[in-house]
Write an enzyme that holds these catalytic residues in place. Structure first.
Site, mmCIF file in Angstrom:
data_model
loop_
_atom_site.group_PDB
_atom_site.id
_atom_site.type_symbol
_atom_site.label_atom_id
_atom_site.label_comp_id
_atom_site.label_asym_id
_atom_site.label_seq_id
_atom_site.Cartn_x
_atom_site.Cartn_y
_atom_site.Cartn_z
ATOM 1 N N TYR A 284 -11.199 -0.526 -0.429
ATOM 2 C CA TYR A 284 -11.163 -0.015 0.954
ATOM 3 C C TYR A 284 -9.842 0.671 1.249
ATOM 4 O O TYR A 284 -9.726 1.422 2.213
ATOM 5 C CB TYR A 284 -11.434 -1.163 1.947
ATOM 6 N N ARG A 285 -8.840 0.455 0.401
ATOM 7 C CA ARG A 285 -7.487 0.905 0.704
ATOM 8 C C ARG A 285 -6.661 0.680 -0.553
ATOM 9 O O ARG A 285 -6.952 -0.247 -1.315
ATOM 10 C CB ARG A 285 -6.977 0.043 1.844
ATOM 11 N N TYR B 86 0.832 -1.215 0.000
ATOM 12 C CA TYR B 86 0.000 0.000 0.000
ATOM 13 C C TYR B 86 0.865 1.265 0.000
ATOM 14 O O TYR B 86 0.429 2.311 0.461
ATOM 15 C CB TYR B 86 -0.945 0.017 1.203
#
Ligand SMILES: Cc1cc2nc3c(=O)[nH]c(=O)nc-3n(C[C@H](O)[C@H](O)[C@H](O)COP(=O)(O)OP(=O)(O)OC[C@H]3O[C@@H](n4cnc5c(N)ncnc54)[C@H](O)[C@@H]3O)c2cc1C
Length: 547
Positions: free
Chosen positions: A491-492, A91
């Protein structure tokens, strides 16, 4: 060495000099070797011009120093990007959204300020890792569990602020949801406390998260409105036992009754551990890629029975792992009830594994736990931090050429069997057409909250193959776009995808992003803090980034 956008090299040197005066010479990093450690080791642009790189890093020791750093950043209009432990692999790692930003590395602020064993919370600084908090509790024999993500080297705070997830009790797995109270250095350099912390001398800062008036904590998760310097986190009482089992169902469409039962159990508090769904027939990570499976699941209109039977090769379609914590007789009663309900809903289902652990585990039992993947006895299901997950993607007969990293695809899908099948069908069709191996033959739902599934899977990356990385990025953007058109959002995500995704959260002419950016302009008029994080840009950069 990069120069931050908007600054001359000379002005940048002056800013660095001022930062050195605050934190000391040893804690401002500018050498290539030092800055290499702030690269995103899983960057999908590794070695390319678009790779996001820091110009320098500064590591303050305390809140006063953080405030001083932020004030200097305002004076010089120096872009800064805070990280806690910077282990956000998949991420974005510790790299900033805006190349040339100075990383504010908070690892040195690593004190566990308070643990209350009776009220069940900890108050931590940014640099406290899951290993640190676990060891602190163990050494003091405090009967509280942490809830950690797969890799235990990340921070309690950074993980929660990126809305990370864990694997123990239901009330603790949503890490941002389990936080309670923050202290934040605002983009102006002012210090604020949220929730009950706004009351000087509050006795319940880590007990009641809302305080009085608007609840603003959400702005600091996946946001760029402040640097969090303290955070409360609720901790789960150590249970007396964990009882778990695996329900096996043969048919693809059995997922509908399986999920219906699972939802009722979880929403009634009768299954409070992290349920895990896997598919022996579809395969998982480490199984050989089989494009035929992806193609069949992605058949327009849904997979045909004869094709499903062919790809299954006699293997069952579903394994649902059900975990419960509590006193042994209670956890066993929950599992007995779960078995009864699954058997009622899917009469030919089988119970293929059952385990019961007394807690605390003996050292031998703990040693024998599985480090990762879909076993009932994974360390993270007992709140034990470890790094075993990094065996994922390692060399194996099925995977002879290991990857150098991955990006996650992380769509939120409805928590129903129909929702799973619809999303699998949509995404498998696109993956089959793209012909890119995604680490699974079909994405499998992850049920970290009782109200949704995450369709998470990795897209592999290479440090030496930009073509592979481009294909991976293109596939992800295609899936994100396709998902958005069908009502699924992520979501991310990694910074490389954040603008693209935020662009799709566009209800009523992007009213949500516009509101966030109005707030950004109001609280961070110089646009110094984490510009671009989750698609929120300050006014100075907005036009350039969007055109
Ligand atoms: C194989 C593998 C498995 C993984 N499994 C999981 C998993 O199970 N669950 C999960 O959640 N993640 C998982 N991850 C992703 C990641 O490794 C973890 O989420 C990790 O904990 C995040 O890194 P960190 O805690 O160091 O956060 P950081 O990198 O420090 O922070 C993340 C981001 O939050 C912001 N931030 C951090 N601190 C502050 C602050 N003090 N103030 C303001 N903003 C801040 C920054 O934008 C930063 O980039 C996995 C990754 C890999 C490679």
């Amino acid at each position: 060495m990069l120069t931050p956008p908007g600054l001359t090299a000379a002005r940048f040197q002056q800013a660095l000099e001022r930062l050195r005066r605050v934190v000391g010479n040893d804690w401002v990093f500018t050498s290539d070797a030092d800055l290499d450690t702030y690269r995103d080791a899983y960057s999908p642009f590794w070695g390319e011009a678009q790779e996001r790189r820091a110009s320098a890093a500064v590591a303050p020791l305390d809140v006063d120093q953080v405030q001083a750093v932020v004030r200097i950043a305002n004076e010089f209009k120096l872009p800064i990007y805070p990280i806690s432990t910077g282990k956000n692999l998949g991420y974005g790692g510790s790299a900033p959204n805006l190349s040339g930003s100075v990383i504010v590395d908070l690892k040195r602020m690593n004190r566990i300020l308070e643990v209350d064993a009776t009220r069940g919370f900890a108050l931590v600084e940014p640099g406290v890792s899951y290993f640190d908090l676990y060891n602190h509790l163990q050494q003091r024999k405090i009967k509280l569990w942490i809830d950690c993500p797969e890799p235990g080297w990340g921070s309690v705070m950074g993980n929660a602020l990126d809305r990370g997830v864990g694997y123990t009790g239901q009330a603790y797995r949503d890490h941002f949801g389990a936080h309670c109270g923050m202290e934040v250095v605002l983009p102006s350099g002012e210090l604020m406390r949220t929730g009950m912390g706004a009351l000087p001398g509050a006795k319940t800062w880590q007990d009641y998260r809302y305080g009085f008036g608007p609840y603003v904590d959400g702005l600091f998760s996946q946001g760029n409105f402040g640097i969090v310097t303290k955070m409360g986190i609720h901790l789960m009482p150590e249970p007396e036992s964990m009882v778990a089992g695996v329900v096996e169902a043969a048919q693809y469409h059995d997922i509908e009754p399986l999920v219906a039962v699972l939802n009722r159990l979880e929403n009634s508090g009768l299954c409070d551990g992290m349920p895990q769904i896997s598919s022996p027939a579809l395969g998982g990570l480490g199984d050989p890629p089989n494009p035929e499976i992806t193609r069949v699941i992605g058949t327009p209109g849904g997979p045909k029975p004869a094709d499903l039977a062919r790809i299954a090769q006699g293997k069952p379609f579903w394994h649902v792992r059900v975990l419960s914590y509590g006193p042994k007789e209670v956890a066993q009663a929950k599992w007995a009830y779960a078995k009864r309900e699954f058997r009622k809903a899917v009469p030919d289902c089988r119970i293929v594994e059952e385990v019961a652990y007394d807690i605390p585990l003996t050292p031998e039992k703990e040693e024998a736990l599985s480090p990762y993947r879909l076993e009932l006895d994974r360390k993270v299901n007992f709140g034990i931090p470890n790094l075993g997950i990094f065996a994922m993607g390692a060399r194996s007969p099925a995977f002879p050429k290991p990857s150098d990293g991955h990006m996650w695809f992380s769509a939120v899908v409805p928590r129903s069997g129909a929702g799973v099948m619809e999303a699998q069908n949509l995404f498998c069709r696109a993956i089959a057409e793209a012909g890119v191996y995604i680490g699974f033959n079909a994405p499998i739902p992850l049920g970290y909250s009782p109200h949704l599934f995450l369709m998470i899977f990795p897209v592999f990356l290479s440090k030496s193959d930009p073509v592979m990385n481009r294909k991976g990025r293109e596939l992800l953007m295609h899936l994100i776009d396709l998902g958005a058109k069908s009502g699924y959002g992520e979501y991310r995500a990694a910074p490389a995808l954040q603008d693209f995704i935020m662009d799709r959260y566009s209800f009523n002419k992007h009213a949500y992003r516009t509101f966030c950016e109005q707030l950004k302009d109001a609280v961070d008029p110089n646009g110094i803090l984490a510009a671009g994080r989750y698609g929120i840009w300050p006014k100075q950069l907005r036009k350039a980034r969007r055109s």
